[in-house]
Design an enzyme around this catalytic site. Structure first.
Site, short mmCIF file in Angstrom:
data_model
loop_
_atom_site.label_atom_id
_atom_site.label_comp_id
_atom_site.label_asym_id
_atom_site.label_seq_id
_atom_site.Cartn_x
_atom_site.Cartn_y
_atom_site.Cartn_z
CD GLU A 112 -2.86 -1.20 2.39
OE1 GLU A 112 -2.74 -0.35 3.29
OE2 GLU A 112 -3.77 -2.04 2.39
CD GLU A 119 -4.60 -7.91 1.75
OE1 GLU A 119 -5.46 -7.20 2.30
OE2 GLU A 119 -3.38 -7.66 1.80
#
Ligand code: XIL
Length: 359
Positions: free
Chosen positions: A153, A264
Site C-alpha cells: 500500500e 486478500e
C-alpha cells in the site's frame, strides 16, 4: 446387460480418483488453475475452522502475525510464536505460505521511526532498520515461504497536482523518499533468492490508482529491481469493480512481464469506504436475498475472469475463512456485520461458493 469394459474401467477410475469420501474443495476444483489461499490467525488453524481450511485451501497467509508491529515489537526483539505456529501448521500439511508483509505504513512498531532521543530517525538509519528486519524475517522462513508481499500500500489514494508524485505521504516516504521500495525488494531477494516478491495494494482497478501503481511498477521493472508481480488485494464489494476495470488492471500490470496474485479477496455487502466511522442508527446490516444474489454474481464474474488469466494469475487468496468472523465486521464501521466470504456463519458453502466451482 453387459457394460462395455471401457465404461466399467472409466467408472472404476473415477471412483479411485475421488479423495476419500470428500467432495473436494476449492483447491481441487482449481487444481489446474492456481492455488487457493486464505488468511489465518493462530486461532483459525487450531479451532473449529481447521477441517474446513484443510479441505478447501492449499495456501495460507498469516493475517497479522508477520506484520512488523506484531513480529518485531522492540528493536532487536522478535515475537515469533504466532508466525512460527502458522508456518509449522502449513508445512506439516504440505500447504504453501505467502508472507505478509515486510514494509507497510500501518501496524508498525512504536520504535520504528524514532531514534533513542525520540527524534525522527534519519534516512540512513531507517533503511538499516528495514534491512535488518527484512533479512531476519525472510531468512528465518527461507525455503518455506514461497512468496512475500514485500511492500504494501505505498501508492497514494489521492490525485496530486504534481503528477510525478505517486506515493502515499507516509513516514517511509517522508524519511526515505521513494528509495525504500526498491531497497525492500533488494533486501528480500538477497535473503531468499527463490522467493517470489510482490508489491501489494488495494483499489488497483480504479483507473487513476491503477495508473499510479502501473508507473511505480514500471519504474521498478525498468530499474531491474527483483520483483515477481503485483498483488491485487481485491477488497471488493457487491457494487465494484466492473469486469472491464478488473481486466484492464490485470492486462496493464502483466504487460510489464509481471505475475498477478489476488491476495486478500472478499466481497463486502456495502459500498467501499476508507475512513472508519460509527454506525448510523438507521443503517441495516441485513444480508438480504438480493445482496446474496448480487454477491454470487460478482464472485461468478470475477472467478471466470481469473480462470481466463491462468498463467498470469498464479494465486488467489481470501481474506478470512467464514462469515462468522471477518475483519470487515470491525472495519470501516465497528459492529456492523458483514458477509463477504464463500462460507456462511455456520461454515457452510454459500450460493456464491457454488457459482465459483461451477465451470
Ligand atoms: C487487516 C486485518 O485483517 C485485521 O485483523 C487488522 O486489524 C488490520 O489489518 N490490507 C492489508 C491487510 O494488507 O494486512 C489488512 O488486514 C487489510 C487491508
Amino acid at each position: 446387460m453387459r457394460y462395455p469394459t471401457v465404461l466399467l474401467a472409466a467408472a472404476f477410475l473415477t471412483v479411485l480418483h475421488l479423495p476419500g469420501d470428500q467432495p473436494g474443495g476449492l483447491k481441487d476444483y482449481y487444481h489446474d488453475y492456481f492455488p487457493i489461499g486464505v488468511a489465518v490467525s493462530v486461532r483459525s488453524i487450531t479451532g473449529p475452522d481447521t477441517a474446513l481450511i484443510l479441505r478447501e485451501f492449499n495456501s495460507l497467509t498469516p493475517e497479522n502475525a508477520m506484520k512488523m508491529g506484531p513480529i518485531h515489537p522492540e528493536e532487536g526483539r522478535y515475537f515469533w510464536k504466532d508466525a512460527d505456529a502458522i508456518v509449522d501448521f502449513a508445512t506439516a500439511h504440505g500447504i504453501r505460505i505467502r508472507g505478509h508483509n515486510l514494509c507497510w505504513h500501518e501496524q508498525t512498531p512504536g520504535w520504528l521511526f524514532k531514534d533513542s532521543a525520540g527524534n525522527t530517525v534519519t534516512k540512513e538509519d531507517l533503511l538499516k532498520r528495514l534491512k535488518d528486519h527484512i533479512t531476519t524475517v525472510v531468512s528465518r522462513y527461507k525455503g518455506r515461504i514461497y512468496a512475500w508481499d514485500v511492500v504494501n500500500e505505498a501508492v497514494s489514494d489521492e490525485n496530486s497536482d504534481d503528477t510525478t508524485r505517486i506515493l502515499r505521504n507516509s513516514p517511509w516516504f517522508r524519511i526515505c523518499g521513494d528509495e525504500f521500495i526498491a531497497k525492500a525488494f533488494e533486501y528480500a531477494h538477497a535473503a531468499d533468492p527463490n522467493a517470489q516478491l510482490f508489491y501489494n495494494d488495494y483499489n488497483t482497478e480504479r483507473p487513476e490508482k491503477r495508473e499510479r501503481v502501473y508507473r511505480l511498477l514500471r519504474k521498478l521493472v525498468t530499474a531491474g529491481v527483483p520483483i515477481t508481480g503485483v498483488g491485487i488485494q481485491a477488497h471488493w464489494s457487491v457494487y465494484e469493480p466492473s469486469a472491464t476495470d478488473l481486466r484492464a488492471s490485470i492486462d496493464r500490470f502483466s504487460s510489464l512481464g509481471l505475475k498477478v496474485q489476488i491476495t486478500e479477496l472478499d466481497i463486502s455487502i456495502y459500498p467501499w469506504e476508507k475512513k472508519g466511522r460509527a454506525r448510523r442508527q438507521d443503517e441495516s446490516d441485513a444480508y438480504t436475498p438480493v445482496l446474496q444474489q448480487l454477491q454470487a454474481d460478482q464472485y461468478k464474474t470475477f472467478f471466470s475472469i481469473f480462470r481466463g488469466y491462468r498463467g498470469t494469475i498464479n494465486g488467489v487468496t481470501f481474506w478470512n475463512v467464514t462469515d462468522k468472523h471477518t475483519w470487515l465486521d470491525q472495519y470501516p464501521v465497528p459492529g456492523r456485520k458483514n458477509y463477504p466470504l464463500l462460507f456462511d456463519t455456520a461454515g457452510q458453502p454459500k450460493k456464491a461458493y457454488w457459482e465459483v466451482v461451477k465451470f
